[in-house]
Design a protein around this motif. Structure first.
Motif, PDB file in Angstrom:
ATOM      1  N   ILE A 325     -16.629  12.737  -3.811  1.00  0.00           N
ATOM      2  CA  ILE A 325     -16.728  11.585  -2.906  1.00  0.00           C
ATOM      3  C   ILE A 325     -16.507  10.283  -3.667  1.00  0.00           C
ATOM      4  O   ILE A 325     -15.823   9.374  -3.189  1.00  0.00           O
ATOM      5  N   ALA A 326     -17.093  10.187  -4.850  1.00  0.00           N
ATOM      6  CA  ALA A 326     -16.922   8.966  -5.659  1.00  0.00           C
ATOM      7  C   ALA A 326     -15.443   8.739  -5.983  1.00  0.00           C
ATOM      8  O   ALA A 326     -14.951   7.601  -5.937  1.00  0.00           O
ATOM      9  N   ILE A 327     -14.739   9.817  -6.286  1.00  0.00           N
ATOM     10  CA  ILE A 327     -13.309   9.708  -6.595  1.00  0.00           C
ATOM     11  C   ILE A 327     -12.522   9.287  -5.351  1.00  0.00           C
ATOM     12  O   ILE A 327     -11.636   8.433  -5.416  1.00  0.00           O
ATOM     13  N   GLU A 328     -12.869   9.887  -4.208  1.00  0.00           N
ATOM     14  CA  GLU A 328     -12.169   9.555  -2.968  1.00  0.00           C
ATOM     15  C   GLU A 328     -12.443   8.121  -2.538  1.00  0.00           C
ATOM     16  O   GLU A 328     -11.567   7.443  -1.997  1.00  0.00           O
ATOM     17  N   LEU A 329     -13.659   7.649  -2.771  1.00  0.00           N
ATOM     18  CA  LEU A 329     -14.000   6.266  -2.431  1.00  0.00           C
ATOM     19  C   LEU A 329     -13.150   5.302  -3.250  1.00  0.00           C
ATOM     20  O   LEU A 329     -12.610   4.318  -2.729  1.00  0.00           O
ATOM     21  N   GLU A 330     -13.008   5.596  -4.533  1.00  0.00           N
ATOM     22  CA  GLU A 330     -12.192   4.755  -5.397  1.00  0.00           C
ATOM     23  C   GLU A 330     -10.719   4.812  -4.966  1.00  0.00           C
ATOM     24  O   GLU A 330     -10.009   3.801  -5.005  1.00  0.00           O
ATOM     25  N   SER A 331     -10.285   5.995  -4.531  1.00  0.00           N
ATOM     26  CA  SER A 331      -8.913   6.151  -4.057  1.00  0.00           C
ATOM     27  C   SER A 331      -8.671   5.307  -2.816  1.00  0.00           C
ATOM     28  O   SER A 331      -7.616   4.664  -2.686  1.00  0.00           O
ATOM     29  N   PHE A 332      -9.650   5.299  -1.901  1.00  0.00           N
ATOM     30  CA  PHE A 332      -9.497   4.483  -0.688  1.00  0.00           C
ATOM     31  C   PHE A 332      -9.483   3.008  -1.035  1.00  0.00           C
ATOM     32  O   PHE A 332      -8.707   2.236  -0.468  1.00  0.00           O
ATOM     33  N   ARG A 333     -10.332   2.600  -1.979  1.00  0.00           N
ATOM     34  CA  ARG A 333     -10.329   1.202  -2.420  1.00  0.00           C
ATOM     35  C   ARG A 333      -8.944   0.803  -2.934  1.00  0.00           C
ATOM     36  O   ARG A 333      -8.425  -0.261  -2.595  1.00  0.00           O
ATOM     37  N   SER A 334      -8.389   1.668  -3.776  1.00  0.00           N
ATOM     38  CA  SER A 334      -7.084   1.366  -4.360  1.00  0.00           C
ATOM     39  C   SER A 334      -6.023   1.248  -3.285  1.00  0.00           C
ATOM     40  O   SER A 334      -5.185   0.337  -3.321  1.00  0.00           O
ATOM     41  N   TRP A 335      -6.066   2.177  -2.320  1.00  0.00           N
ATOM     42  CA  TRP A 335      -5.100   2.112  -1.214  1.00  0.00           C
ATOM     43  C   TRP A 335      -5.287   0.822  -0.425  1.00  0.00           C
ATOM     44  O   TRP A 335      -4.313   0.157  -0.073  1.00  0.00           O
ATOM     45  N   TYR A 336      -6.537   0.470  -0.161  1.00  0.00           N
ATOM     46  CA  TYR A 336      -6.799  -0.721   0.653  1.00  0.00           C
ATOM     47  C   TYR A 336      -6.290  -1.984  -0.031  1.00  0.00           C
ATOM     48  O   TYR A 336      -5.748  -2.881   0.621  1.00  0.00           O
ATOM     49  N   LYS A 337      -6.482  -2.024  -1.341  1.00  0.00           N
ATOM     50  CA  LYS A 337      -6.047  -3.218  -2.070  1.00  0.00           C
ATOM     51  C   LYS A 337      -4.538  -3.420  -1.975  1.00  0.00           C
ATOM     52  O   LYS A 337      -4.048  -4.550  -2.013  1.00  0.00           O
ATOM     53  N   THR A 338      -3.795  -2.316  -1.851  1.00  0.00           N
ATOM     54  CA  THR A 338      -2.339  -2.451  -1.776  1.00  0.00           C
ATOM     55  C   THR A 338      -1.891  -2.979  -0.416  1.00  0.00           C
ATOM     56  O   THR A 338      -0.751  -3.435  -0.278  1.00  0.00           O
ATOM     57  N   LEU A 339      -2.759  -2.938   0.612  1.00  0.00           N
ATOM     58  CA  LEU A 339      -2.365  -3.438   1.933  1.00  0.00           C
ATOM     59  C   LEU A 339      -1.989  -4.911   1.878  1.00  0.00           C
ATOM     60  O   LEU A 339      -1.107  -5.362   2.601  1.00  0.00           O
ATOM     61  N   GLY A 340      -2.665  -5.652   1.000  1.00  0.00           N
ATOM     62  CA  GLY A 340      -2.401  -7.082   0.908  1.00  0.00           C
ATOM     63  C   GLY A 340      -1.013  -7.400   0.379  1.00  0.00           C
ATOM     64  O   GLY A 340      -0.456  -8.463   0.681  1.00  0.00           O
ATOM     65  N   VAL A 341      -0.435  -6.484  -0.405  1.00  0.00           N
ATOM     66  CA  VAL A 341       0.883  -6.772  -0.991  1.00  0.00           C
ATOM     67  C   VAL A 341       2.015  -6.176  -0.168  1.00  0.00           C
ATOM     68  O   VAL A 341       3.186  -6.457  -0.445  1.00  0.00           O
ATOM     69  N   ILE A 342       1.692  -5.380   0.847  1.00  0.00           N
ATOM     70  CA  ILE A 342       2.750  -4.757   1.655  1.00  0.00           C
ATOM     71  C   ILE A 342       3.664  -5.796   2.299  1.00  0.00           C
ATOM     72  O   ILE A 342       4.891  -5.665   2.233  1.00  0.00           O
ATOM     73  N   PRO A 343       3.109  -6.867   2.927  1.00  0.00           N
ATOM     74  CA  PRO A 343       4.015  -7.880   3.495  1.00  0.00           C
ATOM     75  C   PRO A 343       4.888  -8.547   2.430  1.00  0.00           C
ATOM     76  O   PRO A 343       6.044  -8.902   2.703  1.00  0.00           O
ATOM     77  N   LEU A 344       4.351  -8.701   1.218  1.00  0.00           N
ATOM     78  CA  LEU A 344       5.108  -9.327   0.132  1.00  0.00           C
ATOM     79  C   LEU A 344       6.257  -8.422  -0.309  1.00  0.00           C
ATOM     80  O   LEU A 344       7.397  -8.860  -0.482  1.00  0.00           O
ATOM     81  N   ILE A 345       5.942  -7.140  -0.476  1.00  0.00           N
ATOM     82  CA  ILE A 345       6.968  -6.181  -0.897  1.00  0.00           C
ATOM     83  C   ILE A 345       8.043  -6.047   0.171  1.00  0.00           C
ATOM     84  O   ILE A 345       9.247  -6.017  -0.127  1.00  0.00           O
ATOM     85  N   ARG A 346       7.606  -5.991   1.426  1.00  0.00           N
ATOM     86  CA  ARG A 346       8.570  -5.875   2.521  1.00  0.00           C
ATOM     87  C   ARG A 346       9.483  -7.109   2.564  1.00  0.00           C
ATOM     88  O   ARG A 346      10.696  -6.997   2.805  1.00  0.00           O
ATOM     89  N   ALA A 347       8.889  -8.278   2.327  1.00  0.00           N
ATOM     90  CA  ALA A 347       9.680  -9.511   2.327  1.00  0.00           C
ATOM     91  C   ALA A 347      10.709  -9.513   1.198  1.00  0.00           C
ATOM     92  O   ALA A 347      11.867  -9.924   1.382  1.00  0.00           O
ATOM     93  N   LEU A 348      10.295  -9.041   0.010  1.00  0.00           N
ATOM     94  CA  LEU A 348      11.215  -8.981  -1.130  1.00  0.00           C
ATOM     95  C   LEU A 348      12.356  -8.010  -0.849  1.00  0.00           C
ATOM     96  O   LEU A 348      13.526  -8.299  -1.124  1.00  0.00           O
TER      97      LEU A 348
END
Length: 462
Positions: A325-348
């Motif tokens: 569970i601890a590993i999966e929680l960290e995995s979800f955090r990492s995925w969530y953090k990338t949501l903020g850069v998706i519009p930037l990557i899509r724009a590029l």
């Protein structure tokens, strides 16, 4: 945005309280529609079982989210919040995510490690998804929780010791009779829980099984599986004196057996004990039945702790799942953090594609003698150059999204590649697409706000 869960379970509320907060299966679609239209709620899933009622939500307001969900409960169940607030718990962000992982894997169940809850969580998610009550966050989170729970049961031995609510009912019966040899069992209800209990009873030596159900066809179906005899509910009441053990698990909204009916049956049993266990929610058996002589009545709360010998093994295995569970929680955090850069990557990417397309158009005009094959080769090679040039910047901004100064890094990324206009155009397009709908769309809401980090997750960023 914030992820929260508000609920009550067997630890915080007795059965007489929990049974007032059940959602009938046919009412769930309407409940989900009402929940997602509640102020500040962007996404929602309702997990309702005999041992818990939990409302999971993605909300846009941190301080008032609990208030809005309690208001929903107050309206839906037509009960003043003073009657249930003390039984509720609420978890936010990381704690809510971890709680879902624990629930799905059976670590939060009355009988630790049981697998039935996994199917119930999956069904709850699929129902919410069908009703369009989920969006970007919950589509990811619940799929991850379900996958992790499946892996937890396949990679550990937590499910090897036969322990479940239905098995606990059988163990409780053994304490009364010693064994089920020459005993007649009556099962009321033909659902999954009834089937599981019937199989346990048959494997433990029950001589005869009577299956009663409101719909005779369902009773026949289960009786065939168990090698038993089917009957209607009316016939079951008339034959109640034949039973030594009665297990009841229906979806009825009222008691299916009353005190006077059991008392009449006991007069024909000549002081022989009758063991009755009610594993339904709401309860099937009138609590007043317990006052009848030689009747041993138990409800679902009485099952807690019955099979302690197998629980210790499960607790040891649960430590392995806690690590998962601890590993999966960290995995979800990492995925969530990338949501903020998706519009930037899509724009590029959009900007790069535009430049590449314009360059190829210009090349074709300046070198009209190139044939189709030559243009195809040039287009492929130049496209490869563009993709390689973008590869490292995209990788780096994804990595930096999880760092302490992620906001500053994303601002610099936008300025370096002059993406301000591309991002603004993308935002206007998304807003225009969402204007016709007057009801909040969780998917659009989650994606448009995805550059924001839930407080509990952001706080965990190093």
């Amino acid at each position: 945005m914030h992820i929260i869960v508000v609920g009550l379970n067997y630890r915080t509320a007795p059965v007489e309280v929990r049974e007032r907060f059940t959602f009938a299966e046919q009412d769930l679609p309407a409940a989900l529609q009402q929940l997602k239209q509640t102020k500040s709620i962007l996404e929602g899933v309702i997990v309702a079982t005999c041992n818990r009622t939990e409302l999971y939500a993605v909300v846009d307001r941190h301080h008032l989210c609990g208030h809005y969900i309690r208001s929903f409960m107050e309206k839906w169940f037509a009960l003043p919040r003073q009657q249930f607030t003390n039984h509720l718990y609420m978890y936010e962000d990381d704690q809510a995510i971890e709680h879902l992982f624990r629930v799905a894997s059976g670590l939060d169940s009355m009988v630790i490690g049981e697998t039935q809850i996994l199917g119930q969580v999956k069904e709850a998610f699929l129902t919410a998804q069908k009703e369009k009550a989920t969006g970007t966050l919950f589509n990811m989170l619940f799929k991850q929780a379900i996958t992790m729970a499946k892996r937890a049961h396949s990679e550990t031995s937590i499910g090897e010791a036969a322990v479940s609510v239905s098995y606990a009912a059988v163990e409780l019966g053994k304490r009364i009779f010693g064994n089920f040899a020459k005993k007649t069992v009556m099962i009321i209800g033909a659902g999954k829980m009834s089937e599981l209990t019937g199989k346990h009873l048959s494997s433990n030596g029950a001589e005869r099984v009577i299956v009663a159900n409101r719909t005779l066809e369902r009773a026949v179906e289960l009786a065939d599986k168990l090698g038993g005899t089917p009957c209607t509910m009316e016939e079951a009441i008339a034959r109640l004196h034949e039973a030594d053990v009665v297990i009841s698990s229906t979806g009825a909204s009222k008691y299916v057996l009353l005190r006077e009916q059991v008392a009449a049956a006991m007069q024909r049993r000549k002081s022989r004990p009758l063991f009755m266990i009610d594993i339904a929610m709401p309860r099937d058996l009138d609590p007043a039945i317990a006052a009848v002589d030689n009747v041993f009545l138990y409800n679902i709360d009485d099952l807690e702790g019955i099979v302690g010998s197998n629980l210790e093994q499960r607790r040891r295995e649960s430590l392995k799942i806690e690590t998962m569970i601890a590993i999966e929680l960290e995995s979800f955090r990492s995925w969530y953090k990338t949501l903020g850069v998706i519009p930037l990557i899509r724009a590029l990417q959009t900007k790069a594609e535009t430049i590449h397309s314009e360059t190829m158009d210009s090349l074709e005009k300046k070198l009209p003698g190139l044939d189709e094959h030559e243009m195809k080769v040039i287009r492929k090679l130049t496209k490869s150059i563009v993709n390689q040039m973008m590869s490292d910047p995209i990788l780096r901004i994804k990595e930096m999204a999880g760092e302490k100064h992620a906001g500053e890094a994303m601002d610099m990324f936008v300025k370096l590649f002059a993406l301000e206009q591309s991002i603004e155009d993308g935002r206007e397009t998304a807003q225009a697409a969402s204007k016709p709908s007057q009801v909040k769309e969780p998917q659009a809401a989650a994606e448009s706000a995805s550059v924001q980090m839930p407080a509990g997750i952001a706080a965990a960023t190093p």
